[in-house]
Write a protein that holds these residues in place. Structure first.
Motif, mmCIF file in Angstrom:
data_model
loop_
_atom_site.group_PDB
_atom_site.id
_atom_site.type_symbol
_atom_site.label_atom_id
_atom_site.label_comp_id
_atom_site.label_asym_id
_atom_site.label_seq_id
_atom_site.Cartn_x
_atom_site.Cartn_y
_atom_site.Cartn_z
ATOM 1 N N VAL A 1 7.314 153.347 47.262
ATOM 2 C CA VAL A 1 8.453 152.674 47.902
ATOM 3 C C VAL A 1 8.077 152.242 49.314
ATOM 4 C CG1 VAL A 1 10.780 153.031 48.811
ATOM 5 C CG2 VAL A 1 10.225 153.773 46.502
ATOM 6 N N ASN A 2 7.343 153.083 50.027
ATOM 7 C CA ASN A 2 6.911 152.719 51.377
ATOM 8 C C ASN A 2 6.053 151.458 51.357
ATOM 9 O OD1 ASN A 2 8.243 154.969 52.314
ATOM 10 N ND2 ASN A 2 6.401 156.215 52.543
ATOM 11 N N VAL A 3 5.181 151.351 50.342
ATOM 12 C CA VAL A 3 4.333 150.162 50.226
ATOM 13 C C VAL A 3 5.184 148.924 49.951
ATOM 14 C CG1 VAL A 3 2.490 149.068 48.899
ATOM 15 C CG2 VAL A 3 2.322 151.479 49.496
ATOM 16 N N LEU A 4 6.137 149.040 49.027
ATOM 17 C CA LEU A 4 7.007 147.910 48.715
ATOM 18 C C LEU A 4 7.819 147.482 49.939
ATOM 19 C CD1 LEU A 4 8.361 148.951 45.179
ATOM 20 C CD2 LEU A 4 6.446 147.440 45.722
ATOM 21 N N CYS A 5 8.321 148.457 50.681
ATOM 22 C CA CYS A 5 9.092 148.130 51.888
ATOM 23 C C CYS A 5 8.191 147.463 52.931
ATOM 24 C CB CYS A 5 9.729 149.394 52.467
ATOM 25 S SG CYS A 5 11.091 150.060 51.481
ATOM 26 N N ALA A 6 6.975 147.977 53.077
ATOM 27 C CA ALA A 6 6.052 147.376 54.039
ATOM 28 C C ALA A 6 5.749 145.929 53.670
ATOM 29 C CB ALA A 6 4.759 148.192 54.104
ATOM 30 N N TYR A 7 5.616 145.680 52.371
ATOM 31 C CA TYR A 7 5.368 144.299 51.922
ATOM 32 C C TYR A 7 6.559 143.407 52.282
ATOM 33 C CZ TYR A 7 3.980 140.384 49.005
ATOM 34 O OH TYR A 7 3.616 139.135 48.578
ATOM 35 N N LEU B 1 14.516 154.252 52.429
ATOM 36 C CA LEU B 1 14.165 152.842 52.541
ATOM 37 C C LEU B 1 14.014 152.477 54.008
ATOM 38 C CD1 LEU B 1 16.528 150.992 49.992
ATOM 39 C CD2 LEU B 1 14.155 151.701 49.671
ATOM 40 N N ASP B 2 12.920 151.828 54.339
ATOM 41 C CA ASP B 2 12.731 151.301 55.690
ATOM 42 C C ASP B 2 12.436 149.813 55.577
ATOM 43 O OD1 ASP B 2 12.235 150.701 58.286
ATOM 44 O OD2 ASP B 2 10.568 152.102 58.573
ATOM 45 N N LEU B 3 13.491 149.026 55.709
ATOM 46 C CA LEU B 3 13.367 147.569 55.621
ATOM 47 C C LEU B 3 13.724 146.938 56.961
ATOM 48 C CD1 LEU B 3 14.845 147.243 52.047
ATOM 49 C CD2 LEU B 3 12.529 146.608 52.725
ATOM 50 N N THR B 4 13.334 147.619 58.022
ATOM 51 C CA THR B 4 13.588 147.138 59.375
ATOM 52 C C THR B 4 12.965 145.760 59.576
ATOM 53 O OG1 THR B 4 13.574 149.416 60.196
ATOM 54 C CG2 THR B 4 13.292 147.658 61.818
ATOM 55 N N GLY B 5 13.795 144.805 59.993
ATOM 56 C CA GLY B 5 13.295 143.474 60.293
ATOM 57 C C GLY B 5 12.856 142.665 59.097
ATOM 58 N N ALA B 6 13.108 143.151 57.889
ATOM 59 C CA ALA B 6 12.667 142.435 56.687
ATOM 60 C C ALA B 6 13.533 141.206 56.442
ATOM 61 C CB ALA B 6 12.715 143.359 55.473
ATOM 62 N N THR B 7 12.972 140.256 55.706
ATOM 63 C CA THR B 7 13.727 139.100 55.227
ATOM 64 C C THR B 7 14.022 139.327 53.752
ATOM 65 O OG1 THR B 7 12.692 137.595 56.816
ATOM 66 C CG2 THR B 7 13.689 136.606 54.861
ATOM 67 N N THR C 1 17.437 143.425 60.105
ATOM 68 C CA THR C 1 17.106 142.795 58.824
ATOM 69 C C THR C 1 17.880 141.493 58.664
ATOM 70 O OG1 THR C 1 16.684 144.963 57.854
ATOM 71 C CG2 THR C 1 17.092 143.154 56.336
ATOM 72 N N GLN C 2 17.224 140.511 58.035
ATOM 73 C CA GLN C 2 17.851 139.225 57.749
ATOM 74 C C GLN C 2 18.224 139.182 56.263
ATOM 75 O OE1 GLN C 2 18.267 136.656 60.144
ATOM 76 N NE2 GLN C 2 17.601 138.186 61.639
ATOM 77 N N PHE C 3 19.528 139.080 55.991
ATOM 78 C CA PHE C 3 20.017 139.025 54.623
ATOM 79 C C PHE C 3 20.417 137.585 54.293
ATOM 80 C CE2 PHE C 3 20.782 143.364 56.020
ATOM 81 C CZ PHE C 3 20.397 144.129 54.933
ATOM 82 N N HIS C 4 19.722 136.985 53.332
ATOM 83 C CA HIS C 4 20.034 135.637 52.885
ATOM 84 C C HIS C 4 20.654 135.700 51.497
ATOM 85 C CE1 HIS C 4 17.851 133.597 56.173
ATOM 86 N NE2 HIS C 4 17.025 134.645 56.102
#
Length: 433
Positions: free
Chosen positions: A123-129, A193-199, A218-221
Protein backbone atom coordinates in the motif's frame (compact mmCIF):
# COMPACT_ATOMS: atom_id res chain seq x y z
CA UNK A 1 30.05 -66.24 39.65
CA UNK A 2 29.80 -70.02 39.01
CA UNK A 3 33.48 -70.54 39.96
CA UNK A 4 32.91 -68.66 43.18
CA UNK A 5 30.03 -70.95 44.09
CA UNK A 6 32.13 -74.11 43.41
CA UNK A 7 34.98 -72.79 45.56
CA UNK A 8 32.65 -72.16 48.47
CA UNK A 9 31.28 -75.71 48.23
CA UNK A 10 34.78 -77.25 48.31
CA UNK A 11 35.54 -75.42 51.54
CA UNK A 12 32.97 -77.56 53.36
CA UNK A 13 34.58 -80.61 55.15
CA UNK A 14 31.88 -83.18 56.01
CA UNK A 15 34.12 -84.93 58.53
CA UNK A 16 34.53 -82.03 60.86
CA UNK A 17 32.25 -81.06 63.71
CA UNK A 18 31.82 -77.60 62.13
CA UNK A 19 30.42 -79.03 58.89
CA UNK A 20 26.89 -77.84 59.72
CA UNK A 21 28.10 -74.35 60.41
CA UNK A 22 30.11 -74.37 57.20
CA UNK A 23 27.07 -75.49 55.22
CA UNK A 24 25.00 -72.68 56.75
CA UNK A 25 27.68 -70.17 55.78
CA UNK A 26 27.70 -71.53 52.22
CA UNK A 27 23.91 -71.21 52.06
CA UNK A 28 24.07 -67.61 53.27
CA UNK A 29 26.83 -66.85 50.79
CA UNK A 30 24.85 -68.39 47.98
CA UNK A 31 21.85 -66.26 48.93
CA UNK A 32 23.96 -63.08 48.96
CA UNK A 33 25.60 -63.92 45.65
CA UNK A 34 22.31 -64.74 43.98
CA UNK A 35 20.79 -61.49 45.32
CA UNK A 36 23.80 -59.54 44.07
CA UNK A 37 23.43 -61.16 40.69
CA UNK A 38 19.79 -59.99 40.51
CA UNK A 39 20.75 -56.45 41.39
CA UNK A 40 23.48 -56.59 38.79
CA UNK A 41 20.94 -57.74 36.22
CA UNK A 42 18.62 -54.92 37.13
CA UNK A 43 21.46 -52.45 36.80
CA UNK A 44 22.32 -53.83 33.37
CA UNK A 45 18.67 -53.56 32.30
CA UNK A 46 18.53 -49.94 33.55
CA UNK A 47 21.71 -49.13 31.64
CA UNK A 48 20.26 -50.59 28.46
CA UNK A 49 16.99 -48.65 28.94
CA UNK A 50 18.88 -45.44 29.70
CA UNK A 51 21.01 -45.83 26.60
CA UNK A 52 17.90 -46.42 24.51
CA UNK A 53 16.24 -43.28 25.93
CA UNK A 54 19.34 -41.16 25.34
CA UNK A 55 19.55 -42.44 21.78
CA UNK A 56 15.84 -41.63 21.26
CA UNK A 57 16.21 -38.09 22.67
CA UNK A 58 19.26 -37.50 20.51
CA UNK A 59 17.36 -38.75 17.49
CA UNK A 60 14.48 -36.40 18.27
CA UNK A 61 16.92 -33.51 18.66
CA UNK A 62 18.54 -34.36 15.37
CA UNK A 63 15.15 -34.48 13.69
CA UNK A 64 14.18 -31.10 15.24
CA UNK A 65 17.46 -29.59 14.04
CA UNK A 66 16.78 -30.89 10.57
CA UNK A 67 13.21 -29.52 10.64
CA UNK A 68 14.45 -26.18 11.97
CA UNK A 69 17.08 -25.99 9.28
CA UNK A 70 14.43 -26.82 6.69
CA UNK A 71 12.10 -24.12 8.04
CA UNK A 72 14.92 -21.58 8.00
CA UNK A 73 15.80 -22.59 4.49
CA UNK A 74 12.17 -22.34 3.44
CA UNK A 75 11.76 -18.94 5.13
CA UNK A 76 14.94 -17.72 3.52
CA UNK A 77 13.76 -19.00 0.16
CA UNK A 78 10.36 -17.34 0.67
CA UNK A 79 11.98 -14.05 1.70
CA UNK A 80 14.18 -14.15 -1.39
CA UNK A 81 11.16 -14.92 -3.54
CA UNK A 82 9.19 -12.01 -2.05
CA UNK A 83 12.15 -9.70 -2.52
CA UNK A 84 12.49 -10.79 -6.14
CA UNK A 85 8.78 -10.26 -6.81
CA UNK A 86 8.81 -6.89 -5.05
CA UNK A 87 11.94 -5.75 -6.89
CA UNK A 88 10.58 -6.81 -10.26
CA UNK A 89 7.24 -5.09 -9.64
CA UNK A 90 8.99 -1.91 -8.54
CA UNK A 91 11.07 -1.97 -11.71
CA UNK A 92 7.92 -2.42 -13.77
CA UNK A 93 6.34 0.60 -12.10
CA UNK A 94 9.32 2.64 -13.26
CA UNK A 95 8.84 1.64 -16.88
CA UNK A 96 7.98 4.25 -19.49
CA UNK A 97 5.38 1.88 -20.96
CA UNK A 98 1.89 1.96 -19.43
CA UNK A 99 1.17 -1.79 -19.92
CA UNK A 100 4.36 -2.66 -18.05
CA UNK A 101 3.39 -0.34 -15.20
CA UNK A 102 -0.03 -1.97 -15.05
CA UNK A 103 1.62 -5.39 -14.82
CA UNK A 104 3.68 -4.09 -11.89
CA UNK A 105 0.54 -2.95 -10.08
CA UNK A 106 -1.17 -6.32 -10.47
CA UNK A 107 1.99 -8.14 -9.37
CA UNK A 108 2.08 -6.06 -6.18
CA UNK A 109 -1.61 -6.77 -5.58
CA UNK A 110 -1.03 -10.54 -5.83
CA UNK A 111 1.98 -10.28 -3.56
CA UNK A 112 -0.02 -8.46 -0.88
CA UNK A 113 -3.03 -10.75 -1.16
CA UNK A 114 -0.89 -13.88 -0.73
CA UNK A 115 1.33 -12.43 2.02
CA UNK A 116 -0.63 -10.38 4.58
CA UNK A 117 2.55 -9.18 6.30
CA UNK A 118 3.46 -7.37 3.08
CA UNK A 119 0.18 -5.52 2.63
CA UNK A 120 1.09 -2.24 4.31
CA UNK A 121 4.37 -2.17 2.39
CA UNK A 122 2.56 -2.68 -0.91
CA UNK A 123 0.00 0.00 0.00
CA UNK A 124 2.87 2.37 0.78
CA UNK A 125 4.28 1.74 -2.70
CA UNK A 126 0.91 2.37 -4.36
CA UNK A 127 0.45 5.58 -2.38
CA UNK A 128 3.96 6.73 -3.25
CA UNK A 129 3.20 6.14 -6.92
CA UNK A 130 -0.01 8.20 -6.68
CA UNK A 131 1.87 10.99 -4.89
CA UNK A 132 4.16 11.44 -7.88
CA UNK A 133 3.49 14.65 -9.88
CA UNK A 134 0.86 14.26 -12.54
CA UNK A 135 -0.95 16.59 -14.94
CA UNK A 136 -4.38 15.68 -16.21
CA UNK A 137 -4.57 15.10 -19.98
CA UNK A 138 -7.21 17.75 -20.58
CA UNK A 139 -8.99 18.05 -23.89
CA UNK A 140 -7.58 16.09 -26.86
CA UNK A 141 -5.37 18.17 -29.14
CA UNK A 142 -6.68 19.13 -32.57
CA UNK A 143 -6.07 16.83 -35.51
CA UNK A 144 -3.42 19.12 -36.91
CA UNK A 145 -1.46 19.33 -33.66
CA UNK A 146 2.26 18.54 -33.80
CA UNK A 147 3.49 15.06 -32.93
CA UNK A 148 5.02 16.06 -29.59
CA UNK A 149 1.74 17.51 -28.32
CA UNK A 150 -0.21 14.47 -29.49
CA UNK A 151 2.29 12.06 -27.91
CA UNK A 152 2.27 13.97 -24.61
CA UNK A 153 -1.52 13.87 -24.46
CA UNK A 154 -1.52 10.12 -25.24
CA UNK A 155 1.01 9.48 -22.46
CA UNK A 156 -1.11 11.41 -19.95
CA UNK A 157 -4.21 9.46 -20.94
CA UNK A 158 -2.35 6.18 -20.48
CA UNK A 159 -0.95 7.32 -17.14
CA UNK A 160 -4.47 8.23 -16.02
CA UNK A 161 -5.51 4.61 -16.64
CA UNK A 162 -2.55 3.38 -14.60
CA UNK A 163 -3.48 5.68 -11.72
CA UNK A 164 -7.13 4.68 -11.84
CA UNK A 165 -6.00 1.06 -11.59
CA UNK A 166 -3.86 1.84 -8.54
CA UNK A 167 -6.84 3.57 -6.92
CA UNK A 168 -9.15 0.65 -7.69
CA UNK A 169 -6.71 -1.81 -6.13
CA UNK A 170 -6.67 0.24 -2.93
CA UNK A 171 -10.42 0.75 -2.73
CA UNK A 172 -11.19 -2.89 -3.55
CA UNK A 173 -9.06 -4.21 -0.69
CA UNK A 174 -10.22 -1.62 1.85
CA UNK A 175 -13.84 -2.80 1.75
CA UNK A 176 -14.61 -5.39 4.45
CA UNK A 177 -17.97 -6.34 2.96
CA UNK A 178 -21.48 -6.31 4.38
CA UNK A 179 -20.82 -8.62 7.35
CA UNK A 180 -18.41 -7.02 9.82
CA UNK A 181 -18.04 -10.31 11.73
CA UNK A 182 -16.91 -12.14 8.59
CA UNK A 183 -14.88 -9.74 6.45
CA UNK A 184 -14.29 -10.53 2.81
CA UNK A 185 -11.14 -12.55 2.07
CA UNK A 186 -9.97 -9.68 -0.13
CA UNK A 187 -10.14 -7.17 2.77
CA UNK A 188 -6.84 -5.78 4.03
CA UNK A 189 -7.29 -4.69 7.65
CA UNK A 190 -5.43 -2.01 9.63
CA UNK A 191 -4.15 -0.15 6.60
CA UNK A 192 -2.76 3.40 6.67
CA UNK A 193 -3.08 5.62 3.62
CA UNK A 194 -0.68 8.48 2.92
CA UNK A 195 -1.85 10.31 -0.18
CA UNK A 196 -0.50 13.70 0.85
CA UNK A 197 -0.41 16.03 -2.14
CA UNK A 198 -1.55 13.30 -4.53
CA UNK A 199 -3.63 13.94 -7.64
CA UNK A 200 -6.63 11.61 -7.46
CA UNK A 201 -9.29 11.06 -10.10
CA UNK A 202 -12.83 9.87 -9.42
CA UNK A 203 -11.77 8.35 -6.09
CA UNK A 204 -14.34 5.96 -4.62
CA UNK A 205 -13.61 5.07 -0.99
CA UNK A 206 -17.26 4.51 -0.10
CA UNK A 207 -17.84 1.80 2.54
CA UNK A 208 -14.13 1.37 3.14
CA UNK A 209 -12.34 0.93 6.47
CA UNK A 210 -9.09 2.83 6.94
CA UNK A 211 -6.88 3.22 9.97
CA UNK A 212 -4.98 6.47 9.38
CA UNK A 213 -5.79 8.63 6.37
CA UNK A 214 -3.54 11.45 5.20
CA UNK A 215 -4.92 13.60 2.38
CA UNK A 216 -3.18 16.88 3.17
CA UNK A 217 -3.06 19.10 0.12
CA UNK A 218 -4.53 16.34 -2.04
CA UNK A 219 -6.20 17.30 -5.32
CA UNK A 220 -9.50 15.49 -5.91
CA UNK A 221 -10.77 15.59 -9.49
CA UNK A 222 -14.22 14.32 -10.44
CA UNK A 223 -16.51 12.98 -7.73
CA UNK A 224 -14.82 12.03 -4.45
CA UNK A 225 -16.82 9.37 -2.59
CA UNK A 226 -16.31 8.67 1.10
CA UNK A 227 -19.91 7.67 1.81
CA UNK A 228 -20.08 5.33 4.81
CA UNK A 229 -16.29 5.22 5.16
CA UNK A 230 -14.79 4.32 8.55
CA UNK A 231 -11.73 6.26 9.73
CA UNK A 232 -10.44 4.56 12.87
CA UNK A 233 -7.50 6.87 13.46
CA UNK A 234 -6.57 10.37 12.36
CA UNK A 235 -8.15 11.65 9.16
CA UNK A 236 -6.26 14.62 7.72
CA UNK A 237 -7.69 16.61 4.81
CA UNK A 238 -5.96 19.90 5.64
CA UNK A 239 -5.63 22.07 2.57
CA UNK A 240 -7.18 19.43 0.32
CA UNK A 241 -8.96 20.70 -2.77
CA UNK A 242 -12.11 19.05 -4.08
CA UNK A 243 -12.62 20.24 -7.64
CA UNK A 244 -15.92 18.38 -7.98
CA UNK A 245 -18.58 17.10 -5.62
CA UNK A 246 -17.49 15.37 -2.41
CA UNK A 247 -19.67 12.97 -0.44
CA UNK A 248 -18.94 12.06 3.19
CA UNK A 249 -22.51 11.05 4.02
CA UNK A 250 -22.68 8.67 7.02
CA UNK A 251 -18.90 8.58 7.29
CA UNK A 252 -17.53 7.70 10.74
CA UNK A 253 -14.54 9.59 12.10
CA UNK A 254 -13.39 7.82 15.26
CA UNK A 255 -10.44 10.13 15.85
CA UNK A 256 -9.64 13.73 14.98
CA UNK A 257 -10.92 14.84 11.58
CA UNK A 258 -9.09 17.81 10.11
CA UNK A 259 -10.37 19.79 7.15
CA UNK A 260 -8.68 23.08 8.05
CA UNK A 261 -8.23 25.18 4.95
CA UNK A 262 -9.85 22.56 2.71
CA UNK A 263 -11.46 23.94 -0.46
CA UNK A 264 -14.68 22.49 -1.86
CA UNK A 265 -15.31 23.85 -5.36
CA UNK A 266 -18.55 21.90 -5.78
CA UNK A 267 -21.21 20.48 -3.46
CA UNK A 268 -19.96 18.97 -0.22
CA UNK A 269 -22.20 16.61 1.72
CA UNK A 270 -21.63 15.32 5.27
CA UNK A 271 -25.24 14.31 5.97
CA UNK A 272 -25.43 11.85 8.88
CA UNK A 273 -21.67 11.84 9.37
CA UNK A 274 -20.41 11.13 12.89
CA UNK A 275 -17.37 12.85 14.35
CA UNK A 276 -16.40 11.05 17.55
CA UNK A 277 -13.47 13.35 18.23
CA UNK A 278 -12.60 16.92 17.27
CA UNK A 279 -13.88 18.04 13.89
CA UNK A 280 -11.86 20.90 12.46
CA UNK A 281 -13.06 22.93 9.48
CA UNK A 282 -11.33 26.19 10.36
CA UNK A 283 -10.95 28.50 7.34
CA UNK A 284 -12.43 25.86 5.04
CA UNK A 285 -14.02 27.19 1.83
CA UNK A 286 -17.32 25.86 0.52
CA UNK A 287 -17.94 27.43 -2.88
CA UNK A 288 -21.13 25.44 -3.49
CA UNK A 289 -23.78 24.01 -1.20
CA UNK A 290 -22.53 22.44 2.01
CA UNK A 291 -24.79 20.03 3.86
CA UNK A 292 -24.31 18.64 7.39
CA UNK A 293 -27.94 17.66 7.99
CA UNK A 294 -28.18 15.18 10.85
CA UNK A 295 -24.44 15.15 11.42
CA UNK A 296 -23.31 14.31 14.95
CA UNK A 297 -20.36 16.06 16.53
CA UNK A 298 -19.45 14.19 19.73
CA UNK A 299 -16.59 16.54 20.56
CA UNK A 300 -15.62 20.07 19.60
CA UNK A 301 -16.69 21.24 16.15
CA UNK A 302 -14.63 24.12 14.81
CA UNK A 303 -15.82 26.12 11.82
CA UNK A 304 -14.19 29.39 12.85
CA UNK A 305 -13.49 31.64 9.87
CA UNK A 306 -14.99 29.06 7.51
CA UNK A 307 -16.54 30.52 4.37
CA UNK A 308 -19.80 29.23 2.97
CA UNK A 309 -20.35 30.89 -0.39
CA UNK A 310 -23.60 29.05 -0.99
CA UNK A 311 -26.26 27.40 1.13
CA UNK A 312 -25.08 25.83 4.39
CA UNK A 313 -27.35 23.27 6.01
CA UNK A 314 -27.01 21.97 9.56
CA UNK A 315 -30.64 20.96 10.12
CA UNK A 316 -31.02 18.50 13.03
CA UNK A 317 -27.28 18.42 13.53
CA UNK A 318 -26.16 17.51 17.03
CA UNK A 319 -23.26 19.34 18.64
CA UNK A 320 -22.38 17.54 21.87
CA UNK A 321 -19.12 19.42 22.29
CA UNK A 322 -18.55 23.11 21.76
CA UNK A 323 -19.60 24.49 18.37
CA UNK A 324 -17.36 27.28 17.16
CA UNK A 325 -18.46 29.38 14.19
CA UNK A 326 -16.70 32.59 15.23
CA UNK A 327 -16.19 34.92 12.25
CA UNK A 328 -17.59 32.34 9.87
CA UNK A 329 -19.09 33.79 6.71
CA UNK A 330 -22.40 32.52 5.33
CA UNK A 331 -22.94 34.10 1.91
CA UNK A 332 -25.93 31.88 1.12
CA UNK A 333 -28.81 30.72 3.29
CA UNK A 334 -27.73 29.18 6.60
CA UNK A 335 -30.03 26.59 8.15
CA UNK A 336 -29.72 25.25 11.69
CA UNK A 337 -33.37 24.24 12.17
CA UNK A 338 -33.83 21.74 15.03
CA UNK A 339 -30.10 21.68 15.63
CA UNK A 340 -29.05 20.74 19.16
CA UNK A 341 -26.17 22.46 20.91
CA UNK A 342 -25.38 20.56 24.12
CA UNK A 343 -22.37 22.71 24.87
CA UNK A 344 -21.37 26.28 24.16
CA UNK A 345 -22.28 27.62 20.72
CA UNK A 346 -20.06 30.42 19.44
CA UNK A 347 -21.14 32.61 16.52
CA UNK A 348 -19.29 35.74 17.58
CA UNK A 349 -18.64 37.97 14.59
CA UNK A 350 -20.28 35.53 12.19
CA UNK A 351 -21.71 37.04 9.02
CA UNK A 352 -25.02 35.84 7.58
CA UNK A 353 -25.48 37.56 4.21
CA UNK A 354 -28.66 35.67 3.39
CA UNK A 355 -31.45 34.26 5.53
CA UNK A 356 -30.45 32.44 8.72
CA UNK A 357 -32.76 29.79 10.17
CA UNK A 358 -32.45 28.57 13.76
CA UNK A 359 -36.09 27.52 14.14
CA UNK A 360 -36.50 24.99 16.95
CA UNK A 361 -32.80 24.99 17.70
CA UNK A 362 -31.86 24.07 21.27
CA UNK A 363 -29.00 25.83 23.01
CA UNK A 364 -28.59 23.99 26.30
CA UNK A 365 -25.69 26.10 27.53
CA UNK A 366 -24.23 29.43 26.45
CA UNK A 367 -25.14 30.81 23.02
CA UNK A 368 -23.01 33.69 21.90
CA UNK A 369 -23.83 35.78 18.83
CA UNK A 370 -21.90 38.85 19.93
CA UNK A 371 -21.22 41.11 16.94
CA UNK A 372 -22.92 38.71 14.53
CA UNK A 373 -24.34 40.29 11.38
CA UNK A 374 -27.60 39.13 9.85
CA UNK A 375 -27.92 40.73 6.41
CA UNK A 376 -31.31 39.20 5.73
CA UNK A 377 -34.07 37.57 7.72
CA UNK A 378 -33.08 35.81 10.94
CA UNK A 379 -35.45 33.17 12.24
CA UNK A 380 -35.25 31.86 15.80
CA UNK A 381 -38.88 30.72 16.10
CA UNK A 382 -39.28 28.16 18.90
CA UNK A 383 -35.60 28.25 19.77
CA UNK A 384 -34.69 27.22 23.32
CA UNK A 385 -31.90 29.02 25.14
CA UNK A 386 -31.11 27.04 28.29
CA UNK A 387 -28.43 29.37 29.57
CA UNK A 388 -26.89 32.70 28.72
CA UNK A 389 -27.78 34.06 25.28
CA UNK A 390 -25.65 36.97 24.18
CA UNK A 391 -26.47 39.01 21.11
CA UNK A 392 -24.52 42.11 22.16
CA UNK A 393 -23.75 44.31 19.18
CA UNK A 394 -25.52 41.98 16.78
CA UNK A 395 -26.99 43.58 13.65
CA UNK A 396 -30.31 42.41 12.22
CA UNK A 397 -30.67 44.19 8.87
CA UNK A 398 -33.69 42.16 7.81
CA UNK A 399 -36.63 40.78 9.72
CA UNK A 400 -35.78 39.20 13.07
CA UNK A 401 -38.23 36.65 14.44
CA UNK A 402 -38.11 34.97 17.82
CA UNK A 403 -41.73 33.72 17.90
CA UNK A 404 -42.10 31.25 20.74
CA UNK A 405 -38.42 31.43 21.64
CA UNK A 406 -37.65 30.81 25.30
CA UNK A 407 -34.78 32.28 27.28
CA UNK A 408 -34.16 30.24 30.43
CA UNK A 409 -31.00 32.10 31.38
CA UNK A 410 -29.63 35.59 31.04
CA UNK A 411 -30.30 37.12 27.63
CA UNK A 412 -28.38 40.15 26.42
CA UNK A 413 -29.03 42.29 23.38
CA UNK A 414 -26.90 45.29 24.38
CA UNK A 415 -26.25 47.59 21.40
CA UNK A 416 -28.04 45.19 19.08
CA UNK A 417 -29.57 46.80 15.98
CA UNK A 418 -32.92 45.74 14.50
CA UNK A 419 -33.58 47.42 11.15
CA UNK A 420 -36.76 45.43 10.60
CA UNK A 421 -38.31 46.03 13.99
CA UNK A 422 -37.66 44.70 17.47
CA UNK A 423 -39.37 41.38 18.24
CA UNK A 424 -41.65 41.42 21.25
CA UNK A 425 -39.82 38.48 22.80
CA UNK A 426 -36.60 40.47 22.77
CA UNK A 427 -37.82 43.78 24.17
CA UNK A 428 -37.64 42.72 27.85
CA UNK A 429 -33.93 42.09 27.45
CA UNK A 430 -32.97 45.39 25.84
CA UNK A 431 -31.16 47.98 27.92
CA UNK A 432 -33.23 51.03 28.76
CA UNK A 433 -32.00 54.16 26.96
Amino acid sequence: MAGLLVGMWLLVDPGTPDAGTQLELVRIGLTVLLGSGGLFGLWLAWRRQRSTEIALVQKQRDQADVARAYDLQREDSLAKRITELYTKAAEQLGSDKAPVRLAGLYALERLAQDHPEQRQTVVNVLCAYLRMPYTLPGEPPPDDADNDLTARHRERVQEREVRLTAQRILTHHLRPGDDPDTPATTFWADIDLDLTGATLIDLDLASTTIRTARFRGTQFHDLARFTGAQFHDLAWFDGAQFHDAASFDRAQFHDVARFDGAHFDAAASFDGAQFHDNARFGEAHFDAAASFDGAQFHDAARFDRARFHNAARFDEAQFRGSAQFDRAQFRGAARFDEAQFSNAAWFNGAQFSDAAWFNGAQFRTAARFTGAQFGNAAWFDGAQFGNAAWFDGAQFRGAARFDGAQFHGAARFDRAQFNGGIPEEVKPYLQSP
